[in-house]
Motif scaffolding. Structure first.
Motif, PDB file in Angstrom:
ATOM      1  N   LEU A 184      41.971  45.140  41.212  1.00 26.79           N
ATOM      2  CA  LEU A 184      41.680  43.723  41.016  1.00 26.79           C
ATOM      3  C   LEU A 184      42.106  42.907  42.229  1.00 26.79           C
ATOM      4  CD1 LEU A 184      42.516  42.743  37.306  1.00 26.79           C
ATOM      5  CD2 LEU A 184      40.438  42.176  38.580  1.00 26.79           C
ATOM      6  N   SER A 185      43.256  43.246  42.804  1.00 27.72           N
ATOM      7  CA  SER A 185      43.751  42.531  43.984  1.00 27.72           C
ATOM      8  C   SER A 185      42.771  42.666  45.136  1.00 27.72           C
ATOM      9  CB  SER A 185      45.125  43.073  44.399  1.00 27.72           C
ATOM     10  OG  SER A 185      46.083  42.893  43.389  1.00 27.72           O
ATOM     11  N   ILE A 186      42.263  43.868  45.354  1.00 27.26           N
ATOM     12  CA  ILE A 186      41.338  44.110  46.458  1.00 27.26           C
ATOM     13  C   ILE A 186      40.050  43.324  46.263  1.00 27.26           C
ATOM     14  CG2 ILE A 186      39.823  45.873  47.468  1.00 27.26           C
ATOM     15  CD1 ILE A 186      42.182  47.839  47.184  1.00 27.26           C
ATOM     16  N   TYR A 187      39.499  43.333  45.056  1.00 25.89           N
ATOM     17  CA  TYR A 187      38.270  42.584  44.775  1.00 25.89           C
ATOM     18  C   TYR A 187      38.491  41.085  44.941  1.00 25.89           C
ATOM     19  CZ  TYR A 187      34.973  46.130  43.130  1.00 25.89           C
ATOM     20  OH  TYR A 187      34.073  47.167  43.060  1.00 25.89           O
ATOM     21  N   PHE A 188      39.601  40.585  44.402  1.00 21.13           N
ATOM     22  CA  PHE A 188      39.860  39.148  44.465  1.00 21.13           C
ATOM     23  C   PHE A 188      40.078  38.672  45.893  1.00 21.13           C
ATOM     24  CE2 PHE A 188      43.002  35.722  44.729  1.00 21.13           C
ATOM     25  CZ  PHE A 188      42.261  34.699  44.151  1.00 21.13           C
ATOM     26  N   ILE A 189      40.870  39.414  46.660  1.00 18.50           N
ATOM     27  CA  ILE A 189      41.170  39.003  48.023  1.00 18.50           C
ATOM     28  C   ILE A 189      39.904  39.047  48.883  1.00 18.50           C
ATOM     29  CG2 ILE A 189      42.466  39.608  50.113  1.00 18.50           C
ATOM     30  CD1 ILE A 189      44.755  40.508  48.246  1.00 18.50           C
TER      31      ILE A 189
ATOM     32  N   LEU B  10      38.142  39.900  54.812  1.00 16.55           N
ATOM     33  CA  LEU B  10      36.810  40.121  54.266  1.00 16.55           C
ATOM     34  C   LEU B  10      36.294  41.516  54.616  1.00 16.55           C
ATOM     35  CD1 LEU B  10      34.252  39.192  52.853  1.00 16.55           C
ATOM     36  CD2 LEU B  10      33.537  38.089  54.986  1.00 16.55           C
ATOM     37  N   ALA B  11      36.451  41.912  55.882  1.00 15.90           N
ATOM     38  CA  ALA B  11      35.950  43.217  56.313  1.00 15.90           C
ATOM     39  C   ALA B  11      36.665  44.360  55.596  1.00 15.90           C
ATOM     40  CB  ALA B  11      36.126  43.358  57.827  1.00 15.90           C
ATOM     41  N   ILE B  12      37.989  44.275  55.496  1.00 13.18           N
ATOM     42  CA  ILE B  12      38.756  45.315  54.807  1.00 13.18           C
ATOM     43  C   ILE B  12      38.379  45.358  53.337  1.00 13.18           C
ATOM     44  CG2 ILE B  12      41.066  46.070  54.109  1.00 13.18           C
ATOM     45  CD1 ILE B  12      42.112  44.739  56.690  1.00 13.18           C
ATOM     46  N   GLY B  13      38.245  44.165  52.744  1.00 11.06           N
ATOM     47  CA  GLY B  13      37.893  44.098  51.337  1.00 11.06           C
ATOM     48  C   GLY B  13      36.538  44.721  51.056  1.00 11.06           C
ATOM     49  N   MET B  14      35.539  44.400  51.877  1.00  9.20           N
ATOM     50  CA  MET B  14      34.203  44.952  51.677  1.00  9.20           C
ATOM     51  C   MET B  14      34.212  46.465  51.858  1.00  9.20           C
ATOM     52  SD  MET B  14      32.453  42.386  50.775  1.00  9.20           S
ATOM     53  CE  MET B  14      30.832  43.132  50.799  1.00  9.20           C
ATOM     54  N   PHE B  15      34.981  46.939  52.820  1.00  8.15           N
ATOM     55  CA  PHE B  15      35.082  48.375  53.069  1.00  8.15           C
ATOM     56  C   PHE B  15      35.754  49.100  51.897  1.00  8.15           C
ATOM     57  CE2 PHE B  15      37.328  52.098  54.811  1.00  8.15           C
ATOM     58  CZ  PHE B  15      36.265  52.772  55.405  1.00  8.15           C
TER      59      PHE B  15
ATOM     60  N   SER C 245      46.275  34.741  50.257  1.00  7.20           N
ATOM     61  CA  SER C 245      45.704  34.372  48.958  1.00  7.20           C
ATOM     62  C   SER C 245      46.296  35.129  47.780  1.00  7.20           C
ATOM     63  CB  SER C 245      44.187  34.606  48.976  1.00  7.20           C
ATOM     64  OG  SER C 245      43.902  35.984  49.155  1.00  7.20           O
ATOM     65  N   GLY C 246      47.029  36.203  48.051  1.00  5.47           N
ATOM     66  CA  GLY C 246      47.387  37.107  46.974  1.00  5.47           C
ATOM     67  C   GLY C 246      48.497  36.740  46.012  1.00  5.47           C
ATOM     68  N   PRO C 247      49.628  36.163  46.459  1.00  8.21           N
ATOM     69  CA  PRO C 247      50.828  36.101  45.620  1.00  8.21           C
ATOM     70  C   PRO C 247      50.668  35.563  44.201  1.00  8.21           C
ATOM     71  CG  PRO C 247      51.395  35.538  47.845  1.00  8.21           C
ATOM     72  CD  PRO C 247      49.904  35.691  47.826  1.00  8.21           C
ATOM     73  N   PRO C 248      50.096  34.377  43.966  1.00  8.82           N
ATOM     74  CA  PRO C 248      50.018  33.904  42.569  1.00  8.82           C
ATOM     75  C   PRO C 248      49.233  34.854  41.660  1.00  8.82           C
ATOM     76  CG  PRO C 248      49.603  32.094  44.079  1.00  8.82           C
ATOM     77  CD  PRO C 248      49.585  33.347  44.906  1.00  8.82           C
TER      78      PRO C 248
END
Length: 265
Positions: free
Chosen positions: A186-191, A73-78, A165-168
């Protein structure tokens, strides 16, 4: 033999245990954070795929998964600000809907499966995911709502059970005509969204413990170094090698983590 750290709730003096720093805990926290951050910074995915198997070799998955979700979550928000404009919100919304439904199911599995079985599941999921990502030759003419929702749902189950959470979703996106930068965005936003769901629900059901928060704190230096190094590598290395470099490292890690689950390891 590595010390297996039990869930905090099983220890009679859990407040004292939560502050117990030793080489095993610190070593796994730094290794998992650094390698996970490196992979995530470079590829836009793979933090949990790297960090969870490494840390689960010596720490209970019921502690590791909630801790890793915090960093996801922290990495994604950053990272969201730098990826603004690279994520198609119409595609993202269907992915997130599926994850919202699947994540509670994964958390239920994490809460009710033994540590030894969950370690095997995590290592197997990583290996299968890497092979699927590497060999996938799907070519989706259109990313339909039903396809995106199904990918999000499968990712949600993995998100709750293992923080992976990413592979599929990544397989689905790589099978489309989207550019590497669009897939990464898209991967970064979704994760980030999936991690937010995982963190929130794990707090509600009591999986986020003091020991897990302490473990997440120990990971911070490694995560920062790894992410910054990975972003630098993505900017400097040719993008034609983007897929192969990321998956080669994850494949090696999957083999090591799976071997660690075998009897006598």
């Amino acid at each position: 033999m590595l010390r297996k750290i039990p869930p905090l709730s099983q220890h009679p003096n859990y407040m004292l245990v939560a502050l117990d720093i030793d080489g095993t805990l610190l070593g796994y926290a730094i290794a998992g954070g650094t390698i996970g951050g490196l992979v995530r910074g470079y590829s836009g995915f793979g933090f949990a795929m790297s960090a969870v198997p490494i840390m689960s070799m010596g720490i209970s998955p019921t502690i590791v998964v909630p801790s890793v979700l915090i960093h996801e979550l922290a990495i994604g928000m950053f990272s969201l600000k730098s990826e603004r404009g690279s994520a198609d919100l119409s595609l993202l919304s269907w992915l997130c809907l599926g994850s919202l439904i699947g994540t509670p199911l994964g958390l239920f599995a994490l809460s009710n499966v033994s540590d030894s079985l969950m370690r095997l599941v995590i290592a197997s999921v990583l290996l299968i995911s890497v092979i699927a990502l590497w060999t996938s030759r799907f070519n989706f003419a259109t990313l339909s709502p039903s396809l995106l929702s199904a990918a999000g749902f499968a990712s949600g189950i993995l998100n709750g059970a293992s923080a992976i959470s990413g592979p599929p979703v990544i397989i689905t996106l790589l099978g489309s005509s989207l550019s590497p930068s669009k897939v990464r965005g898209l991967s970064i936003y979704f994760i980030a969204f999936s991690a937010a769901i995982g963190v929130g629900l794990s707090l509600v059901i009591g999986l986020q413990t003091l020991r897990g928060l302490f473990l997440a704190l120990l990971m911070i230096p490694g995560v920062l170094v790894g992410v910054l190094s990975g972003v630098f590598a993505f900017q400097k290395l040719p993008h034609r090698h983007y897929r192969s470099i990321a998956l080669a490292g994850l494949f090696a890690l999957s083999v090591v983590s799976l071997m660690d689950t075998l009897p006598g390891s």
